[in-house]
Structures are given as structure tokens and as C-alpha cells.
Scaffold this motif. Structure first.
Motif, PDB file in Angstrom:
ATOM      1  N   PRO A 123      -1.194   4.604  -1.387  1.00  0.00           N
ATOM      2  CA  PRO A 123      -2.135   5.172  -0.395  1.00  0.00           C
ATOM      3  C   PRO A 123      -1.438   5.830   0.787  1.00  0.00           C
ATOM      4  O   PRO A 123      -1.885   6.875   1.274  1.00  0.00           O
ATOM      5  CB  PRO A 123      -2.960   3.951   0.022  1.00  0.00           C
ATOM      6  CG  PRO A 123      -2.939   3.052  -1.154  1.00  0.00           C
ATOM      7  CD  PRO A 123      -1.567   3.224  -1.743  1.00  0.00           C
ATOM      8  N   LYS A 124      -0.325   5.236   1.256  1.00  0.00           N
ATOM      9  CA  LYS A 124       0.431   5.877   2.342  1.00  0.00           C
ATOM     10  C   LYS A 124       1.039   7.199   1.876  1.00  0.00           C
ATOM     11  O   LYS A 124       1.044   8.189   2.627  1.00  0.00           O
ATOM     12  CB  LYS A 124       1.527   4.935   2.828  1.00  0.00           C
ATOM     13  CG  LYS A 124       1.014   3.681   3.511  1.00  0.00           C
ATOM     14  CD  LYS A 124       2.161   2.782   3.922  1.00  0.00           C
ATOM     15  CE  LYS A 124       1.648   1.501   4.572  1.00  0.00           C
ATOM     16  NZ  LYS A 124       2.763   0.590   4.945  1.00  0.00           N
ATOM     17  N   ARG A 154       0.844  -1.205   0.000  1.00  0.00           N
ATOM     18  CA  ARG A 154       0.000   0.000   0.000  1.00  0.00           C
ATOM     19  C   ARG A 154       0.880   1.256   0.000  1.00  0.00           C
ATOM     20  O   ARG A 154       0.703   2.176   0.795  1.00  0.00           O
ATOM     21  CB  ARG A 154      -0.938   0.007   1.207  1.00  0.00           C
ATOM     22  CG  ARG A 154      -1.944  -1.123   1.195  1.00  0.00           C
ATOM     23  CD  ARG A 154      -2.850  -1.058   2.400  1.00  0.00           C
ATOM     24  NE  ARG A 154      -3.521   0.239   2.475  1.00  0.00           N
ATOM     25  CZ  ARG A 154      -4.615   0.554   1.811  1.00  0.00           C
ATOM     26  NH1 ARG A 154      -5.169  -0.328   1.004  1.00  0.00           N
ATOM     27  NH2 ARG A 154      -5.167   1.744   1.944  1.00  0.00           N
ATOM     28  N   GLN A 212      -1.661   5.160  -8.883  1.00  0.00           N
ATOM     29  CA  GLN A 212      -2.495   4.211  -8.152  1.00  0.00           C
ATOM     30  C   GLN A 212      -3.637   3.697  -9.021  1.00  0.00           C
ATOM     31  O   GLN A 212      -3.984   2.509  -8.976  1.00  0.00           O
ATOM     32  CB  GLN A 212      -3.044   4.884  -6.889  1.00  0.00           C
ATOM     33  CG  GLN A 212      -3.906   3.975  -6.019  1.00  0.00           C
ATOM     34  CD  GLN A 212      -3.135   2.811  -5.474  1.00  0.00           C
ATOM     35  OE1 GLN A 212      -1.960   2.935  -5.146  1.00  0.00           O
ATOM     36  NE2 GLN A 212      -3.784   1.656  -5.386  1.00  0.00           N
TER      37      GLN A 212
END
Length: 450
Positions: free
Chosen positions: A265-266, A262, A331
Motif C-alpha cells: 500500500p505504501k 503495509r 497485494q
């Protein structure tokens, strides 16, 4: 005499207790001040003579005299401590002479600019874990002859150091194919050193100009904070460029690892924290300029410098917005790649089920035992098997009709709508022609009556 002395001591203790209960101050002599958290925070103390020179002084929180002004800086540790623990650290090193309201105004989260106990206090403290690299906190308490600042972690170029030989003033050189420097050339700069210097948007501490007034010091504090934010944004851009290059060269394993970790998103969350602290600066620094413009010790050049720093924050905010869009696009690309992988696996499963479906039908048909089933004519097993096959075919036709009827109904309804539209169009055309012919007949006799 001893009884009288003991009685006077008892009366004194009773009066002291009553005074404490009533909230009156005690007149006992204060005990020696001790630090309860030694070594937990870093402290720096400077005094400036107003002529371009500075000296390192002891930590006594006293103000300058005349043209002199002092600066006390506290660096809170970047750890897992709570906000209350940070407040205790400040109480340990700043009280006395600061009061509790001063400590709370310096350590609280959020933007603030105002007067607290006669001193101008501003802070740009973003919420979030103190251990995060995207949590920024800078606060200052300004009086006429002193400044007290509090930061979370080290702020590059904030302090001052003696003037020395700076690496930025050297003539750089590169190595030859043997790894040796060229003859008569300057100092060799390694690749990792260049990568570190490229992330810096400022010079070294030794190159900092020494402030000659309190307004210069305030501008220096704000300038280093903006440079710190710029450094973080530059590091993010370099990291994002390397990630895009890895994605172009990498394959299945790298993309799967990024999705599992992830990573983006981080990064998006960190960018939102960065946008928040930049927005806080856009709110606070113009108010600092307005409050300081009324001070006699704040020069007009420094007011213009604060305005330029506010403009830098706005441009930095736009740059962070562009980086956020890039992260969102990457993403989205990874999500589409993951959906494509899932669809491909489902396609393989569908192909396998289609290949095995005839086999399952054949085994099901030839494995039927029609004995004892009604309407199968047990006397003649061949007729019973045939009847069961006819029944299966009838059920299959019924199921196909259930699927084909909605499509047929939609086609019939569309055909009826098109027919009605053509009919209405033809009627409207005929009426329009009739009206146009009538107008021409009336127009021959003279003017058209409205």
C-alpha cells in the motif's frame, strides 16, 4: 539653534511616518543585506560564454551581456519544513532583485507555465512531504540572458563539473575465483557499483555537454528532470523484482511481515505521487515549448528536443501504470493468502467444535435434573427423563424443518416453473403446426394473400 534642529528632526520623523502610512516609498538608504538562513540551501552560479565554455561566478543574480548568459540554481533541503519555510529560504537568497510574486510562482505547488513580471516561469511541483523520495519540485524563471532554477533536493546531472576521467569510459573486468583481477584486463567493477549504475539513466556531470545558448540550457534542465524520474522508476522496478523473488522463496514469516509493514500500500501511494508529477510535466512542458517557440533565442532543434522529452514522459507514465498493476496483483495475492490462512484457522476451530459437540450433548442429557419440572411425573423418574428426551427430539425436528422448508419450497417452485414452461412450449408448438398446415393448404390454390 538646538531647538530648531530638534524641531526639524521631529518634523522629519512625522513626515516619514505619514509616508509609510500612505504606502509611499521611503528615500532612506537601504541597509546592508544579510542572510537570515545561512547554509540552509545550496547555491550554484554559472556563466556561459555562448561558445561552449562556462565559468563559476559569484552569487549576485546579474544577467549576462551579449552572447553570455548566467544560471543560478537553488537546492532546497529535503526535510520536514513546510512550504512557507521553503518560501522564506528563497526570499533569503533571491530577494532582491526578485519580488514576492516571483518567489510565490517558484515555490507554490502544482503545474504552472506563464509570464510573471515579464519573465517566463514554469514549475512542476508535486504536493507532499518534502522529506519523501517521491516528492519532486523543479521550477525555473527564464529571461533573455539568465535562468534561475529551484529544485527540492539534488537532481542528478543537473550541474556541471570539470572534465575528468569517467568510470563509464573505462574497460570493465571481473574478478577470478580467488578474488584477484585478471592480468592485462581493465578496471574491476564491484557488484554494488554495478547495481548503482544500473539505476542510472544518464551519464555523469563531467559528461554533460556545455550549453551554447539559453535554449540548450532550458532543454538541459528539463532533460535532467525527466532522467531523475526515470531513475526513480528504474529503482522501483528493480525493487519490485527483488520483492517478487523473495516472495517466491519466502514462507509464512516473510508474507506476514510484508502485510504488517503495509509495504505494498505504501508503494502504491508512492506510485500515485509519481504519476501525479509525470502528469504535471505532460501539462507544463508542451506549454513551455509553445511559449519558447516565439523567442528569437530558442532554436528549432531545441523545440524538437522538448517535444521528444514530452513523448518520454508519456512512455514513462505507461511504464508506471504497468508497475502499479504489478503492485496491485502482488497485494491481491497477499490478501488471498491471508484470507486462506484465516479460513484454515476457522476450519480447525469448526472441526474442534464438531468433535466436542457430541460430548457436550451427552453431558447435557445425562446431567439433567428433571425433579420439580412439570410433566415429568416425579413419582417415576424414568418416565420424566423419557418425556424430556422426547421434547428435545421434537424441538430438533422442528429446527431441522425450519432449515429444510425453504429448500423444499424452492424445489417445488422450480418444478412448477419448469412445468409451466413445458406446457406453454407445447401449446406454442401446436399453434405453430396449425398455422403451417393452413399456409400449405392456401399455397396449393395459388399465391398467398398477405
Amino acid at each position: 539653534m538646538e531647538l530648531a534642529h530638534e524641531g526639524s528632526n521631529v518634523d522629519g520623523e512625522i513626515e516619514e511616518r505619514e509616508r509609510l502610512n500612505l504606502g509611499e516609498p521611503s528615500f532612506r538608504e537601504p541597509h546592508g543585506y544579510r542572510h537570515h538562513f545561512p547554509g540552509m540551501v545550496r547555491k550554484k552560479a554559472y556563466i556561459f560564454d555562448g561558445c561552449g565554455k562556462y565559468y563559476i561566478k559569484e552569487w549576485n543574480l546579474t544577467e549576462g551581456i551579449g552572447n553570455e548568459f548566467s544560471w543560478y540554481h537553488v537546492e532546497l533541503p529535503k526535510g520536514s519544513q513546510k512550504l512557507a519555510q521553503s518560501a522564506q529560504y528563497l526570499i533569503d537568497v533571491l530577494c532582491p532583485p526578485l519580488k514576492l510574486q516571483d518567489i510565490l510562482s517558484l515555490v507554490s505547488n502544482g503545474p504552472f507555465c506563464g509570464y510573471v513580471d515579464g519573465a517566463l516561469v514554469f514549475r512542476v511541483n508535486s504536493p507532499g512531504p518534502a522529506s519523501s523520495n517521491f516528492t519532486f519540485r523543479i521550477a525555473a524563471r527564464i529571461t533573455d540572458n539568465s535562468v534561475i532554477t529551484v529544485s527540492l533536493g539534488r537532481v542528478p546531472r543537473l550541474g556541471f563539473s570539470p572534465i575528468g576521467q569517467s568510470l563509464l569510459s573505462e574497460i570493465p573486468s571481473v574478478e577470478n575465483h580467488r578474488g584477484e583481477p585478471k592480468e592485462g584486463s581493465g578496471i574491476v567493477i564491484r557488484e554494488h557499483v554495478l547495481e548503482f549504475l544500473l539505476t542510472m539513466n544518464h551519464s555523469e556531470e563531467a559528461d554533460n555537454p556545455v550549453p551554447k545558448s539559453l535554449s540548450n540550457l532550458v532543454v538541459h534542465i528539463v532533460d535532467t528532470h525527466v532522467d531523475h524520474l526515470q531513475d526513480v522508476v528504474t529503482k522501483l522496478e528493480i525493487e519490485l523484482d527483488s520483492v517478487e523473488l523473495e516472495l517466491d522463496k519466502g514462507g509464512f514469516a516473510l508474507k506476514k511481515q510484508m502485510l504488517e509493514e503495509r509495504r505494498f500500500p505504501k508503494m502504491h501511494l508512492n506510485l500515485q505521487r509519481l504519476l501525479q508529477v509525470i502528469s504535471y510535466g505532460e501539462q507544463v512542458f508542451p506549454r513551455v515549448k509553445e511559449r519558447c517557440s516565439s523567442k528569437h533565442w530558442f532554436s528549432s532543434d531545441d523545440i524538437n528536443a522538448l517535444e521528444e522529452l514530452t513523448g518520454r514522459l508519456r512512455r514513462l507514465k505507461e511504464n508506471v501504470g504497468f508497475i502499479t498493476n504489478r503492485v496491485t496483483a502482488i497485494q491481491a495475492g497477499l490478501d488471498s493468502w491471508q484470507a486462506e490462512q484465516i479460513n484454515r484457522k476457522l476450519y480447525y476451530l469448526s472441526f474442534l467444535s464438531i468433535a466436542l459437540l457430541p460430548l457436550s450433548i451427552i453431558t447435557g442429557v445425562f446431567g439433567m435434573n428433571v425433579g420439580g419440572v412439570p410433566w415429568t411425573l416425579q413419582e417415576e423418574p424414568k418416565d420424566g427423563f423419557r418425556n424430556v428426551v422426547f421434547l428435545c427430539v421434537a424441538m430438533l425436528v422442528l429446527v431441522l424443518l425450519c432449515f429444510l422448508c425453504p429448500a423444499a419450497y424452492s424445489r417445488i417452485a422450480a418444478w412448477q416453473r419448469r412445468r409451466a414452461m413445458r406446457r406453454s412450449w407445447s401449446l406454442n408448438r401446436k399453434s405453430f403446426l396449425k398455422r403451417s398446415v393452413g399456409v400449405q393448404v392456401q399455397g396449393r390454390g395459388g399465391y398467398l394473400r398477405l
